[in-house]
Design an enzyme around this catalytic site. Structure first.
Site, PDB file in Angstrom:
ATOM      1  N   ASN A 147      32.470  33.922  48.411  1.00 45.37           N
ATOM      2  CA  ASN A 147      33.621  34.324  49.244  1.00 45.37           C
ATOM      3  C   ASN A 147      33.579  35.803  49.617  1.00 45.37           C
ATOM      4  OD1 ASN A 147      34.217  34.983  46.522  1.00 45.37           O
ATOM      5  ND2 ASN A 147      36.418  34.915  46.892  1.00 45.37           N
ATOM      6  N   HIS A 204      37.968  26.960  37.129  1.00 44.34           N
ATOM      7  CA  HIS A 204      39.067  27.705  36.491  1.00 44.34           C
ATOM      8  C   HIS A 204      40.335  26.863  36.324  1.00 44.34           C
ATOM      9  CE1 HIS A 204      39.885  28.202  40.736  1.00 44.34           C
ATOM     10  NE2 HIS A 204      39.057  29.207  40.892  1.00 44.34           N
ATOM     11  N   HIS A 209      37.946  24.952  44.289  1.00 43.51           N
ATOM     12  CA  HIS A 209      39.163  25.720  43.992  1.00 43.51           C
ATOM     13  C   HIS A 209      40.302  24.730  44.166  1.00 43.51           C
ATOM     14  CE1 HIS A 209      41.652  29.447  43.708  1.00 43.51           C
ATOM     15  NE2 HIS A 209      42.540  28.559  44.117  1.00 43.51           N
ATOM     16  N   ASP A 252      35.269  33.538  36.176  1.00 42.59           N
ATOM     17  CA  ASP A 252      36.030  33.901  37.376  1.00 42.59           C
ATOM     18  C   ASP A 252      36.325  35.402  37.390  1.00 42.59           C
ATOM     19  OD1 ASP A 252      37.203  33.520  39.856  1.00 42.59           O
ATOM     20  OD2 ASP A 252      39.136  32.910  39.032  1.00 42.59           O
ATOM     21  N   HIS A 258      32.399  36.305  40.561  1.00 39.65           N
ATOM     22  CA  HIS A 258      32.462  37.062  41.827  1.00 39.65           C
ATOM     23  C   HIS A 258      31.877  38.447  41.583  1.00 39.65           C
ATOM     24  CE1 HIS A 258      35.426  34.199  43.568  1.00 39.65           C
ATOM     25  NE2 HIS A 258      35.791  34.073  42.312  1.00 39.65           N
ATOM     26  N   LYS A 308      30.731  25.702  47.540  1.00 37.68           N
ATOM     27  CA  LYS A 308      32.079  26.005  47.067  1.00 37.68           C
ATOM     28  C   LYS A 308      33.094  25.565  48.093  1.00 37.68           C
ATOM     29  CE  LYS A 308      35.377  27.664  44.541  1.00 37.68           C
ATOM     30  NZ  LYS A 308      35.616  28.955  43.933  1.00 37.68           N
ATOM     31  N   HIS A 351      30.866  30.760  36.879  1.00 37.93           N
ATOM     32  CA  HIS A 351      31.785  31.080  38.002  1.00 37.93           C
ATOM     33  C   HIS A 351      32.012  32.591  38.013  1.00 37.93           C
ATOM     34  CE1 HIS A 351      35.405  29.994  40.624  1.00 37.93           C
ATOM     35  NE2 HIS A 351      35.366  31.319  40.585  1.00 37.93           N
TER      36      HIS A 351
END
Ligand code: NCD
Ligand code: ZN
Length: 343
Positions: free
Chosen positions: A41, A174, A136, A247, A15, A99, A13
């Site tokens: 995202n 998460h 999420h 995350d 970003h 996601k 996971h």
């Protein structure tokens, strides 16, 4: 134990954003991880296979020459995601999941899923194709206490969802509560969870230690100590449902040190080292490799990495800030000591 050798771990996971900042953040992940599940995202979000493949190329361009880091791409599920697009994703060697952001739950989630019923037809195809749904898990109702949003999501959204789609491959991302640990443990093997270094290392007091700490604000928000203890229990349990997902979520310094600061912590610069601290503290370093390097690929039906990395029990100080394009970002533990080091 003062050193440990592990199969190269992966981050399930992550970003990394887009554009020139890729050159700043990708090397941090590539230094220790073999692969990473890349969150979609962006603004605008990655909703189509073609966009994901272009994004993948931009990420690959930022991978340092001596490294073999492989981005595993995901699509951002929304009410307009078609069965064709999901089939296309399932057929692609580079797309590994979709996601699910409840609309408004977190950073860049405004075009997420407005209500779960709106994606039922998409979920049917995903279940059939065994394409995992990455969740999420927080409700967005502002009347629900921010510390309860994960538990309420599990009870009101996830439980009925998994009753209806009982074969869906699903990762609750998460996780932050004992409720989530118990829920995932009780589900079939098709349901797993990722654990971040920050939820394993900190509790909600760390958001307010001596003053407000915007760099410790993330979503789901840090919880009570008893929940942190439950997460550590899950991480060191040897249960293959629980695996590593940092995350790591970079934001420019000024967007976090702000009257309305964004959610997300950056941990890629010290990720595996921070997990080593957690496992060392819990006298469970012998369980780190399974959690970091084995259970994730097993869940995603990918081969485990074959190279190894070595970690040494050795103090080092995290830089006070890190370049982030034209800006700077403040990494987790900025200016403070980390007790394990990548050899
Ligand atoms: C993430 C981000 O910044 O993209 N922020 C965060 O607090 N974790 C989004 C997310 O995973 O919720
Ligand atoms: Zn995230």
């Amino acid at each position: 134990m003062n050193e440990i050798t592990l199969l190269r771990p992966d981050d399930w996971h992550l970003h990394v954003r887009d554009g020139e900042v890729l050159n700043d953040v990708i090397p941090d992940s590539a230094r220790c991880f073999g692969r990473a599940i890349i969150m979609p995202n962006l603004k605008p979000p990655i909703t189509r296979v073609a966009q994901a493949l272009e994004y993948r190329q931009r990420i690959l361009s930022a991978v340092p020459e001596n490294s073999h880091f492989e981005p595993l791409m995901t699509l951002y599920l929304n009410a307009n995601t078609t069965a064709e697009e999901i089939t296309h994703a399932a057929d692609s060697a580079h797309i590994h999941a979709l996601k699910y952001y409840p609309a408004g739950a977190t950073t860049n989630s405004d075009t997420g899923v407005p209500c779960i019923e709106s994606v039922y037809s998409a979920l049917e195809v995903m279940e059939e194709k065994r394409l995992p749904l990455l969740v999420h898990g927080e409700v967005t109702d502002s009347n629900v206490d921010i510390f309860d949003r994960e538990a309420v999501f599990i009870d009101t959204v996830l439980t009925p969802l998994l009753k209806r789609f009982s074969k869906l491959n699903l990762v609750l991302e998460h996780i932050t509560t004992s409720h989530a640990v118990d829920f995932v443990t009780a589900m079939p093997d098709t349901v797993a969870a990722t654990l971040t270094p920050h939820h394993l290392l900190m509790n909600r007091n760390d958001i307010f230690r001596g003053g407000i700490r915007p760099h410790h604000y993330c979503l789901p928000i840090l919880k009570r100590e008893k929940h942190r203890q439950a997460l550590i229990g899950a991480a060191i349990s040897g249960n293959p449902k629980f695996f590593l997902g940092t995350d790591s979520a970079p934001h420019a310094k000024q967007t976090k040190e702000n009257a309305c600061g964004c959610a997300g912590m950056y941990s890629a610069h010290a990720a595996i080292e921070l997990y080593a601290e957690v496992f060392d503290e819990a006298n469970a370093l012998d369980r780190l490799e399974a959690f970091a390097s084995c259970f994730g690929p097993d869940f995603y039906h990918l081969p485990r990495n074959t190279q190894t990395i070595k970690l040494l029990k050795d103090d080092w100080v995290v830089p006070k800030n890190i370049p982030f394009g034209e800006n700077k970002l403040i990494p987790l533990r900025a200016g403070e000591t980390v007790h394990w080091k990548l050899a």
